[in-house]
Design a protein around this motif. Structure first.
Motif, PDB file in Angstrom:
ATOM      1  N   ASP A  79       0.977  16.682  22.620  1.00 30.17           N
ATOM      2  CA  ASP A  79       2.180  16.416  23.395  1.00 30.17           C
ATOM      3  C   ASP A  79       2.598  14.968  23.182  1.00 30.17           C
ATOM      4  O   ASP A  79       2.056  14.056  23.777  1.00 30.17           O
ATOM      5  N   ARG A  80       3.596  14.743  22.312  1.00 29.69           N
ATOM      6  CA  ARG A  80       3.949  13.368  22.005  1.00 29.69           C
ATOM      7  C   ARG A  80       4.689  12.677  23.135  1.00 29.69           C
ATOM      8  O   ARG A  80       4.854  11.468  23.141  1.00 29.69           O
ATOM      9  N   ARG A  81       5.150  13.476  24.105  1.00 32.31           N
ATOM     10  CA  ARG A  81       5.826  12.857  25.234  1.00 32.31           C
ATOM     11  C   ARG A  81       4.847  12.428  26.319  1.00 32.31           C
ATOM     12  O   ARG A  81       5.243  11.870  27.332  1.00 32.31           O
ATOM     13  N   ALA A  82       3.563  12.672  26.132  1.00 32.04           N
ATOM     14  CA  ALA A  82       2.581  12.268  27.143  1.00 32.04           C
ATOM     15  C   ALA A  82       2.464  10.746  27.185  1.00 32.04           C
ATOM     16  O   ALA A  82       2.507  10.133  28.251  1.00 32.04           O
ATOM     17  N   LEU A  83       2.354  10.112  26.000  1.00 32.47           N
ATOM     18  CA  LEU A  83       2.080   8.676  25.980  1.00 32.47           C
ATOM     19  C   LEU A  83       2.627   8.071  24.693  1.00 32.47           C
ATOM     20  O   LEU A  83       2.455   8.646  23.613  1.00 32.47           O
ATOM     21  N   GLN A  84       3.314   6.959  24.807  1.00 40.99           N
ATOM     22  CA  GLN A  84       3.749   6.240  23.613  1.00 40.99           C
ATOM     23  C   GLN A  84       3.381   4.773  23.750  1.00 40.99           C
ATOM     24  O   GLN A  84       3.128   4.279  24.847  1.00 40.99           O
ATOM     25  N   MET A  85       3.338   4.097  22.589  1.00 43.01           N
ATOM     26  CA  MET A  85       2.855   2.717  22.613  1.00 43.01           C
ATOM     27  C   MET A  85       3.871   1.796  21.941  1.00 43.01           C
ATOM     28  O   MET A  85       4.483   2.165  20.941  1.00 43.01           O
ATOM     29  N   ILE A  86       4.040   0.598  22.484  1.00 44.94           N
ATOM     30  CA  ILE A  86       4.844  -0.429  21.817  1.00 44.94           C
ATOM     31  C   ILE A  86       3.843  -1.422  21.210  1.00 44.94           C
ATOM     32  O   ILE A  86       3.080  -2.035  21.937  1.00 44.94           O
ATOM     33  N   PRO A  87       3.806  -1.546  19.885  1.00 44.61           N
ATOM     34  CA  PRO A  87       2.780  -2.390  19.279  1.00 44.61           C
ATOM     35  C   PRO A  87       3.073  -3.888  19.419  1.00 44.61           C
ATOM     36  O   PRO A  87       4.182  -4.290  19.752  1.00 44.61           O
ATOM     37  N   GLN A  88       2.029  -4.664  19.096  1.00 45.37           N
ATOM     38  CA  GLN A  88       2.048  -6.102  19.349  1.00 45.37           C
ATOM     39  C   GLN A  88       2.884  -6.902  18.348  1.00 45.37           C
ATOM     40  O   GLN A  88       3.709  -7.710  18.723  1.00 45.37           O
ATOM     41  N   ASP A  89       2.632  -6.639  17.062  1.00 46.51           N
ATOM     42  CA  ASP A  89       3.151  -7.538  16.043  1.00 46.51           C
ATOM     43  C   ASP A  89       4.530  -7.092  15.572  1.00 46.51           C
ATOM     44  O   ASP A  89       4.676  -6.058  14.947  1.00 46.51           O
ATOM     45  N   PRO A  90       5.573  -7.904  15.851  1.00 47.18           N
ATOM     46  CA  PRO A  90       6.919  -7.474  15.473  1.00 47.18           C
ATOM     47  C   PRO A  90       7.089  -7.339  13.961  1.00 47.18           C
ATOM     48  O   PRO A  90       8.007  -6.684  13.501  1.00 47.18           O
ATOM     49  N   TYR A  91       6.195  -7.980  13.187  1.00 41.58           N
ATOM     50  CA  TYR A  91       6.356  -7.917  11.741  1.00 41.58           C
ATOM     51  C   TYR A  91       5.652  -6.714  11.126  1.00 41.58           C
ATOM     52  O   TYR A  91       5.817  -6.444   9.946  1.00 41.58           O
ATOM     53  N   SER A  92       4.836  -6.023  11.902  1.00 42.28           N
ATOM     54  CA  SER A  92       4.197  -4.845  11.326  1.00 42.28           C
ATOM     55  C   SER A  92       4.626  -3.573  12.053  1.00 42.28           C
ATOM     56  O   SER A  92       4.261  -2.480  11.667  1.00 42.28           O
ATOM     57  N   SER A  93       5.451  -3.716  13.087  1.00 40.76           N
ATOM     58  CA  SER A  93       5.764  -2.526  13.880  1.00 40.76           C
ATOM     59  C   SER A  93       6.942  -1.744  13.313  1.00 40.76           C
ATOM     60  O   SER A  93       7.163  -0.610  13.699  1.00 40.76           O
ATOM     61  N   LEU A  94       7.706  -2.341  12.399  1.00 36.91           N
ATOM     62  CA  LEU A  94       8.829  -1.619  11.799  1.00 36.91           C
ATOM     63  C   LEU A  94       8.629  -1.550  10.291  1.00 36.91           C
ATOM     64  O   LEU A  94       8.267  -2.538   9.667  1.00 36.91           O
ATOM     65  N   SER A  95       8.899  -0.380   9.709  1.00 36.69           N
ATOM     66  CA  SER A  95       8.774  -0.248   8.264  1.00 36.69           C
ATOM     67  C   SER A  95       9.891  -1.031   7.581  1.00 36.69           C
ATOM     68  O   SER A  95      11.052  -0.848   7.911  1.00 36.69           O
ATOM     69  N   PRO A  96       9.541  -1.937   6.644  1.00 36.90           N
ATOM     70  CA  PRO A  96      10.553  -2.782   6.014  1.00 36.90           C
ATOM     71  C   PRO A  96      11.613  -2.000   5.249  1.00 36.90           C
ATOM     72  O   PRO A  96      12.689  -2.508   4.998  1.00 36.90           O
ATOM     73  N   ARG A  97      11.317  -0.774   4.874  1.00 32.17           N
ATOM     74  CA  ARG A  97      12.265  -0.011   4.064  1.00 32.17           C
ATOM     75  C   ARG A  97      13.136   0.932   4.870  1.00 32.17           C
ATOM     76  O   ARG A  97      13.797   1.784   4.320  1.00 32.17           O
ATOM     77  N   ARG A  98      13.071   0.863   6.199  1.00 32.62           N
ATOM     78  CA  ARG A  98      13.894   1.784   6.994  1.00 32.62           C
ATOM     79  C   ARG A  98      14.760   1.016   7.986  1.00 32.62           C
ATOM     80  O   ARG A  98      14.302   0.063   8.611  1.00 32.62           O
TER      81      ARG A  98
END
Lengths: 268, 579
Positions: free
Chosen positions: A86-105
């Motif tokens: 169940d992906r709506r049970a829990l989601q996480m916001i990661p720490q490092d802004p430079y690794s949390s987003l894929s550079p190609r998207r």
């Protein structure tokens, strides 16, 4: 104050050990915590205190040895290492802004993927993506921009939008401001505090800074070497800490009376 | 329009058109020619290439640019016509290696750790054998034939691709965006297609292009020894093998296939090298002259400049002046003409701790680095006066004196240390190479400094590797090493930003007492007004390349600030901290 709302997270006597034999480290020792719907818990401690370990156990990235953990009605079994179905049970916001987003998207593709992990169709979800970008105070044209075109604070806003847009029952924010400039930290915290009230988020906010936590938490839990030192109302712990360790933690926050760096000035 | 003109015309435009790298361009031109030959030669030349005639073994002539073979077929035409089959087989073989290699290399990350270790281990063994040996074995088992040869060569290159893919996807799999996608229940194939492959596309393309050339040679080799293409079909390898029997009687027969192999291989190699060169920003080949930063005196009116220089010399020579840093009209300009630091002035007196506060991009680190003579790559700095630790930085200063007098403490302890060296080796390097300290003495002094900074069991610590210490300990160790030389000026660039608040307070306390013992002056760079207020005697607030306000600790403590930006910083500090 929200005791009557249903329990979303329940952790009892949680034990986590890494490694075995003489090199084993006891990351969490008999930890018990609970979180009700609409409530926000600040989890505070220094590196190695076990706060990120707890987050990773709850997301299912790490397993645990013994104890109980119930996440949004799903019971986790010891030893299991797999995210919940169940992906709506829990989601996480990661720490490092430079690794949390894929550079190609683009930001739009990133949020669309959260809305629809199969297709990630940006055209179909355009309206929702823009709605969420506006909610985190980014202009609609950000949808077509790539991560390198954003500052660290803006990237964290996109990461927040990605985590919140599927309306998860529990949100874990793991040190999401520690890599940002102080003025940007204040803005991101302000935004998160505002979203928390608007959307009635159930949230665990992890930080090493007790002062940061109080703006976005109802309750605070202080961890030290895998053990719970103190737990209570955020403002009360901040104003009048009970545990000795909490006092130490507070005195290392710049601006507190105990924060003194210059021996020559202490006398004055 | 050239790059320089474009940059001047629109300095704010982010997306600049990139010119093709000359090597890449050359490779693409050669490859296009070869591919065109492959497409059109069989249409135009198949008759002269395949139909037997009575003009046997003709020498080079106008009708037959490379002569004819023993059946009277034109050799020039044959070399051109062979291109199509050679290219098709090479493309097929390369496709097999890339598709199978990349699939295995990415999917291993979704397997249980033991299975992954087994596959990666077995693959390492396979990589150890030369491709051609593996290809020969497979071709021998499957029997001779054009497509079995392509299959054999393709399979033989799989281990190289598996290894590259495993190694390159390893850091990507640990990235937060992959973890998040995992939590969002993105399926593993979608995850590979959307996140893993696009982020390693460049090195994969480079290897594919180089591998194409290797595959071409290997396939020709198999055909040459009779395991590949069989008569009446022919590729470059078979043409070479035909030529070998008559190498003494008609040596010109080898020219056609040999030149074509070299041409096609060269084209692929150049594309690979060109891709590699243009993916590396350092070799993108623009503005070679601007690659390292330069520092020179400001082009001011001659007499004014002379006066400034005089002042600098005075400051540098007079030890009683108590000025450790004097900066006048410092400007730093980026390669595209944007001014990053817009003419700032400030002094640091002896034993003074001065804070330089601002956000990322305000120019505070640029200022500090230029002051130390480390103007970063790609920028130009000019200054009317630039004195650091008594040295006029606008004139050449020996690196020994700089190492002695100026110490630098960087932000991220994890990335400033070399993970392969013990602390003792890297922390005493400056003292040993620039100050000529003997290793035993440097070691003793380092232990003393470690003790001073309250690093536990210093004798043991200096023999450890960086990964064995926590971030706070490493940062203390770096400060300890910067104090080894007993510097007059210490420049600390956000030394505690990467640390927990509890550790930060401890490290800063020890930092202050150590610098005060040395009588050093400190330029302390930070984005945190709360820290700076508690630490510094004077604070310079920097905003968009300018110093907008100068405050004493007392003014800051009583909140007597004027500039709205300083106010904003203070509000942020009050919000995040507890001012």
């Amino acid at each position: 104050m929200k005791q009557q709302s249903p329990l979303q997270l329940f952790v009892e006597d949680l034990d986590v050990t890494f490694g075995s034999g003489s090199t084993a480290t006891h990351a969490l020792k008999k930890l018990s915590l609970s979180l009700h719907h609409g409530e926000s818990l600040g989890l505070v401690g220094e590196s190695g205190s076990g706060k990120s370990t707890l987050a990773k156990v709850l997301t299912g990235i790490y397993g645990f040895d013994s104890g109980r953990a119930v996440v949004a009605g799903h019971e986790l079994t010891p030893g299991r290492r797999k995210p919940l179905k169940d992906r709506r049970a829990l989601q996480m916001i990661p720490q490092d802004p430079y690794s949390s987003l894929s550079p190609r998207r683009t930001a739009g593709q990133t949020i669309a993927e959260a809305l629809d992990p199969k297709g990630a169709d940006t055209k179909k979800h355009r309206a929702t993506v823009i709605e969420w970008l506006e909610r985190v105070e980014l202009p609609p044209e950000s949808a077509d921009k790539y991560p390198y075109e954003f500052s660290g604070g803006q990237r964290q806003r996109i990461a927040i939008a990605r985590a919140l847009c599927i309306n998860p029952k529990i949100i874990i924010a793991d040190e999401i401001t520690s890599a940002l400039d102080l003025s940007v930290q204040a803005e991101v915290l302000d935004l998160l505090g505002q979203l928390r009230r608007e959307l009635e988020l159930t949230m665990i906010f992890i930080s090493h800074n007790l002062a940061v936590v109080r703006h976005v938490s109802d309750r605070v839990a202080v961890l030290f070497h895998g053990e719970l030192m103190e737990e209570g109302d955020a403002e009360a712990v901040f104003r009048n800490p009970q545990a000795e360790y909490t006092r130490q933690l507070l005195n290392s926050v710049p601006g507190r009376p105990g924060f003194n760096l210059r021996p020559d000035r202490a006398a004055a | 329009m050239t790059m320089a003109n474009e940059a001047q015309a629109a300095p704010t435009q982010k997306k600049q058109k990139r010119r093709l790298h000359p090597i890449l361009l050359a490779g693409l031109i050669i490859m296009t020619v070869v591919v065109l030959i492959g497409i059109f030669a069989p249409m135009w030349f198949s008759e002269s290439a395949n139909v037997q005639s009575n003009d046997r073994r003709m020498p080079i002539s106008a009708d037959h640019p490379l002569g004819t073979d023993e059946f009277g077929r034109d050799l020039f035409s044959r070399a051109l016509v062979a291109t199509r089959l050679t290219l098709l087989l090479t493309v097929a073989a390369s496709a097999i290696s890339v598709v199978i290699g990349v699939t295995i290399g990415t999917l291993v990350w979704f397997m249980p750790p033991r299975v992954r270790q087994l596959i990666v281990g077995a693959n390492s063994v396979a990589v150890a054998f030369p491709n051609l040996v593996i290809a020969l074995i497979i071709a021998a088992i499957l029997g001779p034939g054009a497509w079995t040869a392509a299959f054999a060569v393709g399979i033989a290159s799989v281990p190289a691709f598996v290894r590259l893919t495993v190694n390159m996807s390893s850091p990507i799999m640990a990235r937060d965006y992959v973890t998040t996608a995992h939590l969002l229940r993105v399926s593993k194939y979608k995850l590979i297609g959307r996140h893993v492959l696009p982020n390693m596309a460049e090195p994969l393309l480079i290897l594919t292009a180089s591998n194409f050339a290797v595959t071409l040679v290997e396939l020709s080799g198999l055909s040459f020894i009779g395991l590949g293409v069989q008569s009446p079909d022919y590729d470059y390898g078979l043409l070479l093998s035909d030529a070998l029997t008559m190498i003494y009687a008609q040596p010109t027969q080898v020219i056609g296939p040999a030149v074509m192999i070299v041409l096609a291989g060269l084209g692929a190699m150049l594309i690979g090298d060109g891709l590699a060169a243009s993916s590396n920003p350092r070799t993108r080949g623009q503005r070679r002259a601007m690659r390292t930063g330069t520092l020179r005196p400001a082009p001011a009116a001659a007499n004014e400049q002379a006066k400034e220089q005089e002042a600098a010399r005075e400051a540098a020579e007079d030890p009683e002046d108590e000025i450790d840093v004097r900066v006048r009209d410092l400007r730093v300009t980026a390669a595209n003409g944007t001014e990053l630091v817009k003419g700032i002035d400030f002094d640091v007196r002896r034993r003074e701790i001065v804070g330089l506060v601002g956000e990322s991009g305000s120019g505070k680190s640029l200022t500090a680095m230029t002051l130390c003579g480390l103007t970063p790559e790609g920028v130009t700095a000019t200054a009317g006066t630039l004195v650091a630790a008594g040295h006029n930085m606008l004139e050449p200063v020996s690196s020994r004196e700089l190492a002695q007098d100026i110490a630098l403490v960087y932000q991220d302890p994890m990335s400033t240390f070399n993970p392969a060296l013990k602390l003792n080796t890297q922390l005493t390097e400056v003292a040993r190479t620039h100050l000529g300290m003997r290793p035993s003495r440097a070691r003793r002094k380092l232990i003393e400094r470690f003790e001073q900074l309250k690093i536990t069991s210093p004798e043991h610590r200096i023999g450890q590797h960086p990964h064995e210490l926590s971030g706070g300990m490493l940062q203390r160790a770096m400060i300890a090493s910067s104090l080894l030389a007993e510097a007059k000026l210490i420049v600390a660039d956000e030394p505690t930003t990467a640390l927990d608040v509890t550790v930060q307070a401890e490290v800063l306390r020890q930092f202050v007492s150590a610098t005060q013992e040395l009588d050093a002056s400190v330029l302390f760079i930070s984005h945190d007004l709360g820290v700076v207020e508690a630490l510094c005697d004077r604070v310079l607030v920097m905003y968009r390349g300018e110093i907008v306000e100068e405050l004493t600790a007392e003014q800051l403590g009583s909140r007597r600030v004027e500039h709205p930006y300083t106010r904003k910083l203070l509000d942020a500090a009050e919000y995040v901290e507890a001012l």
